[in-house]
Scaffold this motif. Structure first.
Motif, PDB file in Angstrom:
ATOM      1  N   LEU A 119       1.453  15.402   3.690  1.00 60.97           N
ATOM      2  CA  LEU A 119      -0.058  16.581   3.909  1.00 60.97           C
ATOM      3  C   LEU A 119       0.631  17.320   5.058  1.00 60.97           C
ATOM      4  O   LEU A 119      -0.047  18.195   4.845  1.00 60.97           O
ATOM      5  N   ARG A 120       1.392  17.235   6.060  1.00 55.64           N
ATOM      6  CA  ARG A 120       1.883  18.179   7.333  1.00 55.64           C
ATOM      7  C   ARG A 120       2.372  19.117   6.595  1.00 55.64           C
ATOM      8  O   ARG A 120       2.092  20.292   6.842  1.00 55.64           O
ATOM      9  N   LEU A 121       3.552  19.130   5.738  1.00 60.18           N
ATOM     10  CA  LEU A 121       4.111  20.108   5.598  1.00 60.18           C
ATOM     11  C   LEU A 121       3.614  20.563   4.586  1.00 60.18           C
ATOM     12  O   LEU A 121       3.836  21.833   4.470  1.00 60.18           O
ATOM     13  N   SER A 178       0.616  11.407   2.117  1.00 56.14           N
ATOM     14  CA  SER A 178       1.361  10.645   3.358  1.00 56.14           C
ATOM     15  C   SER A 178       0.583  11.405   3.964  1.00 56.14           C
ATOM     16  O   SER A 178       1.077  12.747   4.035  1.00 56.14           O
ATOM     17  N   GLU A 179       0.493  11.237   5.129  1.00 55.25           N
ATOM     18  CA  GLU A 179       0.672  11.896   6.363  1.00 55.25           C
ATOM     19  C   GLU A 179       1.755  12.969   6.994  1.00 55.25           C
ATOM     20  O   GLU A 179       1.100  14.250   7.044  1.00 55.25           O
ATOM     21  N   GLY A 216       0.788  -0.879   0.343  1.00 54.14           N
ATOM     22  CA  GLY A 216       0.238   0.620  -0.389  1.00 54.14           C
ATOM     23  C   GLY A 216       1.170   1.562  -0.080  1.00 54.14           C
ATOM     24  O   GLY A 216       0.528   2.154   0.573  1.00 54.14           O
ATOM     25  N   LEU A 217       2.217   1.389  -0.752  1.00 53.53           N
ATOM     26  CA  LEU A 217       3.018   2.175  -0.159  1.00 53.53           C
ATOM     27  C   LEU A 217       3.062   3.476  -1.943  1.00 53.53           C
ATOM     28  O   LEU A 217       2.303   2.863  -2.457  1.00 53.53           O
ATOM     29  N   ARG A 225       8.109  13.618   9.888  1.00 57.33           N
ATOM     30  CA  ARG A 225       7.648  12.688   9.250  1.00 57.33           C
ATOM     31  C   ARG A 225       8.014  12.108  11.377  1.00 57.33           C
ATOM     32  O   ARG A 225       7.188  10.906  11.682  1.00 57.33           O
ATOM     33  N   ASP A 226       8.633  12.418  11.283  1.00 53.91           N
ATOM     34  CA  ASP A 226       9.541  11.634  13.162  1.00 53.91           C
ATOM     35  C   ASP A 226       9.555  12.514  14.680  1.00 53.91           C
ATOM     36  O   ASP A 226      10.085  11.305  14.901  1.00 53.91           O
ATOM     37  N   ALA A 227       9.269  13.704  13.817  1.00 56.83           N
ATOM     38  CA  ALA A 227       9.533  14.208  15.381  1.00 56.83           C
ATOM     39  C   ALA A 227       8.652  15.412  15.827  1.00 56.83           C
ATOM     40  O   ALA A 227       8.976  16.109  16.454  1.00 56.83           O
TER      41      ALA A 227
END
Length: 272
Positions: A200-202, A196-197, A102-103, A256-258
């Motif tokens: 989309l956040r960016l 992607s989350e 699903g990537l 993505r990570d922080a």
């Protein structure tokens, strides 16, 4: 079970979009590609039969080879790359395994034609600030690491696009541009199948900074300030773009990570 010469889709997905991502080489047969003409983000199509002709054109970093199922074609090409001094592995299960996970995959039909060296070419207005740096970052990290970007006077964008077979972006009345409240970066994420989350956040941050809606995200004023600062630091658009890539790399990794990580003073460790 992943072998020593393979990488899983999950592990590769953590590398895609980062500046340290290996060369991603798609060597699927023409028939397999025609059945699903999409690409793993950042991958470039190459013919397995011509590996000796093109292996010297790869950037000097590791490579991951992708065929339909991760078998003979990708292992054969990877072996050729390794004997030429390139650290090469194979995507476990190939393109089929990536899709089954699903990537994200990029539809080739949405990409502009490539030049004689296999690169996509894009053109926009000179003196980029936000959207015109964010979009090249997205393309280089998730679509075509070899992409070329031309910066010209606003009145010449359309003619340059026509004469040099380039895709115009972030100007009025072209496909890759603002749509209602969305900026070009939003449009590219959607059209290229990259939603992607983290992205989309960016995108919300970019939209806020690019369209004077700084209330959309707390980080938008910071991106605006950094972008305007870069525009004052560099007179050359390509030098500014190169510096801007690092800025967006940092925003993406934060996104993505922080996002849950906090920073304060004195440190929690010392207080404890």
């Amino acid at each position: 079970m992943t072998s020593l010469l393979e990488i899983s889709s999950e592990k590769l997905s953590r590398l895609v979009g980062t500046p340290g991502c290996p060369n991603l080489v798609d060597v699927r047969t023409d028939d397999d590609f025609a059945a699903d003409p999409r690409l793993i983000p950042g991958s470039i199509r190459r013919s397995y039969g011509d590996v000796q002709a093109w292996l010297g054109h790869l950037e000097t970093r590791a490579a991951i080879v992708i065929c339909q199922r991760g078998r003979k074609l990708s292992h054969g090409v990877a072996a050729w790359l390794r004997q030429s001094g390139i650290d090469a592995n194979v995507l476990e299960g190939g393109f089929e395994a990536w899709g089954a996970s699903g990537l994200a995959v990029v539809p080739v039909s949405k990409l502009p034609p490539r030049d004689s060296q296999g690169r996509t070419v894009w053109v926009t207005r000179a003196r980029p600030k936000i959207d015109r740096i964010a979009c090249p970052w997205l393309i280089k990290r998730f679509v075509d690491p070899y992409a070329v970007f031309l910066f010209v006077p606003p009145a010449d964008v359309a003619d340059v696009a026509d004469r040099f077979n380039a895709a115009p972006y972030d100007i009025e009345e072209v496909f890759w541009s603002h749509r209602e409240e969305l900026c070009t970066f939003d449009v590219m994420i959607d059209e290229l199948g990259l939603s992607s989350e983290p992205l989309l956040r960016l995108a919300t941050i970019v939209r806020g900074a690019d369209t004077a809606r700084l209330d959309l995200a707390p980080e938008a004023p910071g991106l605006l300030a950094a972008s305007l600062g870069l525009s004052r630091m560099y007179a050359d658009d390509h030098e500014q773009l190169e510096a801007g890539l690092g800025l967006y790399d940092a925003f993406y990794r934060w996104s993505r990570d922080a996002t849950d990580e906090k920073h304060n003073w004195p440190s929690a460790k010392r207080t404890a």
